[in-house]
Design a protein around this motif. Structure first.
Motif, short mmCIF file in Angstrom:
data_model
loop_
_atom_site.label_atom_id
_atom_site.label_comp_id
_atom_site.label_asym_id
_atom_site.label_seq_id
_atom_site.Cartn_x
_atom_site.Cartn_y
_atom_site.Cartn_z
N THR A 156 0.85 -1.20 0.00
CA THR A 156 0.00 0.00 0.00
C THR A 156 0.88 1.24 0.00
O THR A 156 1.83 1.34 0.79
N ARG B 106 -4.58 6.78 -0.81
CA ARG B 106 -4.05 5.43 -0.56
C ARG B 106 -4.41 4.53 -1.73
O ARG B 106 -5.54 4.52 -2.20
N GLU C 299 0.81 5.47 0.20
CA GLU C 299 0.01 6.60 0.68
C GLU C 299 0.77 7.88 0.39
O GLU C 299 1.97 7.97 0.64
#
Length: 746
Positions: A722, A739, A724
């Motif tokens: 992930t 995100r 961000e």
């Protein structure tokens, strides 16, 4: 011895050379030269003058203007009037006095006095003034209807006089002059300006004004409009400037009618009370002979008696120097400012009118709920909303010329079913007010005073059923000390019938259910997606809404929010026009309890706490930089297939201070950024652990290399990653971060 003759000095004569630059040139005529507020040459008569009158060399012969040689002498001598046209050459007197380098002084009107006698016994120069006229001289390409440019009339004796310049032509030259005006081409002037010129000439409405550059040209145009009672606007279809005179020039039966079938909502209706009105108007205008102020007052004696005294208002019209015209303006203003006219704001569907409403348009209102059977109103402002909006918001005022056609009935009683109660709202949502709402509510000057330490609070409420009419907002620092701060209308609400991923792409025709107040939700609005706990998750733009088929099309993550994942059953509540403002200055860090008091036409219910306001802690949302948009990973938006190798994250700038005209969507390119903005990128492994952080990025990209990934998230921890990214300005981070989760090859 004889006695010789002797002489004695009893006084002195004074002469001097002068060069007086007066104004922008050229002008049509020089009418009068004054010294010491007395006419030295010419006259102050208002009779029309031929073109170029008073140009060239004039002889001033007023040696006794100040009492002759026994007192202070007078003025006598030769003066050259230099018009300042393109063919003007250097003045021989100035060349002789100042040398061959002296310019020709083109473009300005000036006066050269050749050693004139200007005083006796007193060497001090008395003030000089020159009365000039300009109508057709100085234009860059003559306008239409030059036959109307000089407004003429007749005095009490029937003699033809010049009243002033046609105000429509004044506005046209301000718009088109490339040197001192706004520089628009003549083709940008609409036909209505010349039609207005004909009306103003017939009204003998001429103005005499000087623009000194001490005010913006836009403010000068506004001053002219205030004199003549008109609005100037840019036609949205033709792109031309149009002038609308506010006159009794319409047939009531031919006006469009707006009623419950066309009006989506009537947001405001108010009528001034007698205590707020004036009953006497004093007009301050310019005295023609001296140029000083003159006053004229008119009063409504019946209103004076009714209100128990005189309530005066001063109106300044410096461009008027004709007493009969000043008298007409005083009566006009007394009628407007001394009459309790209605004012309102309403929203109409764009398809309900044959064309967009324009400033100055007149229409009829029919609104039985307020007992209004027929009310003639004039448009004073139009807001078409953001791109794609399906509504026009109209601010209007009762037209003083149509009052005799108004039909107002007693408001009928509201039929209520027995037992109808004020039910708890389906949803109460506390909202920390975003910058979008603050910027659109405040003037530019007011917005400039808002700082990073300011916060504001709003709220939304959705009704339990159609019988609920409105609700009241209550706030406070404790649950036992809530204060009612305002009343508002309910917002539309619906439920999503399908889940949404955290993706940038638009949501097309998503099925919805449990729709309440569907007529209050339209394309161009924005709304909030709220989860089951009552938390505000994401702001979305409504691109289309079909209440019949129960489908909605949305643009994701607008304003300061980002695309989030939402489960089926998530509620959507409309926000654009239904936010209730607390109107209390607050600061980040404050905690505020929020509740709504439901109301029907006859009852009020118990306060209902906001689902997310127990309490709501303010974070300074309005000051936080917007998160970046147009998120791409290896050039892909919302990648589905596994990505191998380096992960290259790119984005586009955003700027909250520039994003106030329309709802900017995720896919759009760079806007801004705000000065001092940097970006922080955070990288998470499969378990959600933060494994890398990159801060202080000023560019619009960051790379998480394959080698770094192998070290930061080894083995199975690197199968799903992930990324961000958020913006940082002055120590403040974005209210929400962008995100994106990607898969990696096994």
């Amino acid at each position: 011895m004889g006695k010789g003759s002797s002489s004695q000095v009893v006084g002195f004569r004074y002469r001097m050379g002068l060069h007086l630059v007066l104004c922008q040139g050229p002008v049509d005529a020089v009418q009068e030269i004054q010294a010491g507020e007395r006419t030295a040459w010419g006259s102050d008569a208002r009779t029309p003058l031929p073109l170029w009158h008073g140009m060239g060399t004039v002889w001033i012969n007023s040696p006794n203007l100040f009492g002759g040689e026994q007192r202070e002498g007078g003025v006598a001598g030769c003066c050259d009037v230099l018009p300042g046209d393109a063919g003007q050459v250097r003045n021989d007197y100035l060349v002789a006095q100042l040398g061959p380098q002296v310019p020709a002084f083109k473009g300005v009107l000036s006066l050269v006095a050749r050693q004139v006698y200007y005083a006796a016994n007193n060497p001090y120069i008395k003030p000089w003034a020159v009365r000039v006229r300009r109508f057709v001289a100085g234009w860059h390409g003559l306008p239409l209807r030059t036959d109307l440019i000089e407004v003429r009339g007749r005095d009490a004796d029937g003699t033809q006089i010049t009243i002033g310049m046609n105000p429509a032509h004044i506005i046209a030259q301000c718009l088109t002059d490339p040197d001192w005006g706004m520089g628009y081409p003549h083709s940008s002037i609409g036909a209505s300006l010349w039609a207005a010129a004909a009306t103003l000439a017939a009204e003998e409405f001429g103005l005499n004004l000087i623009w000194t550059r001490q005010q913006p040209i836009e403010a000068f145009i506004t001053e002219v409009l205030d004199h003549i009672g008109a609005v100037l606007y840019l036609d949205p279809e033709l792109g031309r400037f149009e002038l609308k005179l506010l006159r009794d020039d319409y047939t009531v039966a031919e006006l469009p009618v707006l009623g419950p079938d066309q009006i989506v909502s009537l947001e405001r209706f108010e009528r001034a009370q007698w205590g707020e009105l004036v009953n006497e108007i004093t007009v301050v205008y310019t005295q023609w002979q001296t140029g000083g102020e003159a006053t004229l007052s008119v009063a409504n004696l019946a209103a004076v008696h009714l209100q128990g005294g005189v309530i005066n208002q001063r109106r300044d019209y410096p461009g008027v120097n004709h007493a009969p015209l000043a008298s007409r303006l005083a009566l006009r203003d007394l009628r407007v400012y001394g009459t309790p006219l209605a004012r309102l704001s309403l929203s109409v569907a764009q398809g309900s009118l044959s064309r967009a409403p324009l400033p100055g348009d007149v229409f009829r209102l029919r609104w039985p709920r307020l007992g209004i059977e027929d009310l003639v109103l004039r448009v004073v402002g139009v807001d078409a909303g953001p791109l794609g909006s399906a509504l026009w918001r109209i601010d209007a005022a009762e037209d003083v010329f149509g009052m005799q056609h108004s039909v107002i009935n007693a408001v009928p009683p509201v039929a209520q079913e027995p037992g109808t109660a004020a039910l708890p709202p389906a949803l109460v949502l506390a909202v920390e007010t975003p910058y979008w709402e603050i910027a659109r509510a405040l003037s530019r000057a007011e917005l400039a005073t808002v700082t990073d330490t300011d916060s504001a609070l709003s709220a939304l409420a959705a009704p339990a059923d159609a019988q609920q009419s409105s609700w009241s907002l209550s706030t406070g620092a404790r649950t036992d000390a809530l204060t009612e701060v305002g009343q508002a209308e309910y917002a539309p609400i619906l439920t999503l019938s399908a889940a949404l991923p955290a993706a940038e792409r638009d949501v097309i025709e998503l099925p919805v259910s449990s729709v309440r107040l569907p007529h209050r939700l339209a394309a161009g609005d924005y709304a909030y997606l709220v989860d089951a706990s009552g938390a505000l998750r994401e702001a979305v733009a409504v691109l289309a809404f079909d209440a019949i088929d129960s489908r909605i099309t949305l643009a994701r993550g607008v304003l300061d929010t980002t695309p989030q994942a939402h489960a089926a059953g998530t509620r959507l509540i409309g926000a654009s026009r239904w936010l209730a403002d607390e109107n209390i200055e607050r600061a980040p860090g404050e905690s505020v309890f929020v509740s709504a008091i439901p109301r029907t036409w006859t009852a009020a219910g118990a306060p209902v706490r906001a689902a997310n306001g127990a309490p709501l802690r303010l974070t300074g949302r309005q000051a936080r930089p917007y998160p970046p948009g147009q998120i791409r990973i290896n050039g892909q938006a919302d990648p589905v297939d596994p990505l191998a190798g380096d992960l290259v994250l790119t984005w586009a700038h955003r700027d909250r201070t520039l994003q106030t005209a329309y709802l900017v969507q995720q896919h759009e390119g760079h806007i801004g950024p705000e000065p001092g903005t940097t970006y922080t990128v955070r990288c998470y492994d499969r378990d959600g652990a933060l494994v890398r952080s990159i801060s202080g990025v000023t560019d619009t990209s960051a790379t998480w290399s394959a080698a770094q990934i192998a070290t930061d998230a080894p083995g199975a921890l690197g199968n799903q990653l992930t990324l961000e990214v958020l913006a940082v300005r002055a120590g403040l981070e974005s209210w929400q971060a962008q995100r994106r989760t990607v898969q990696r090859p096994l």
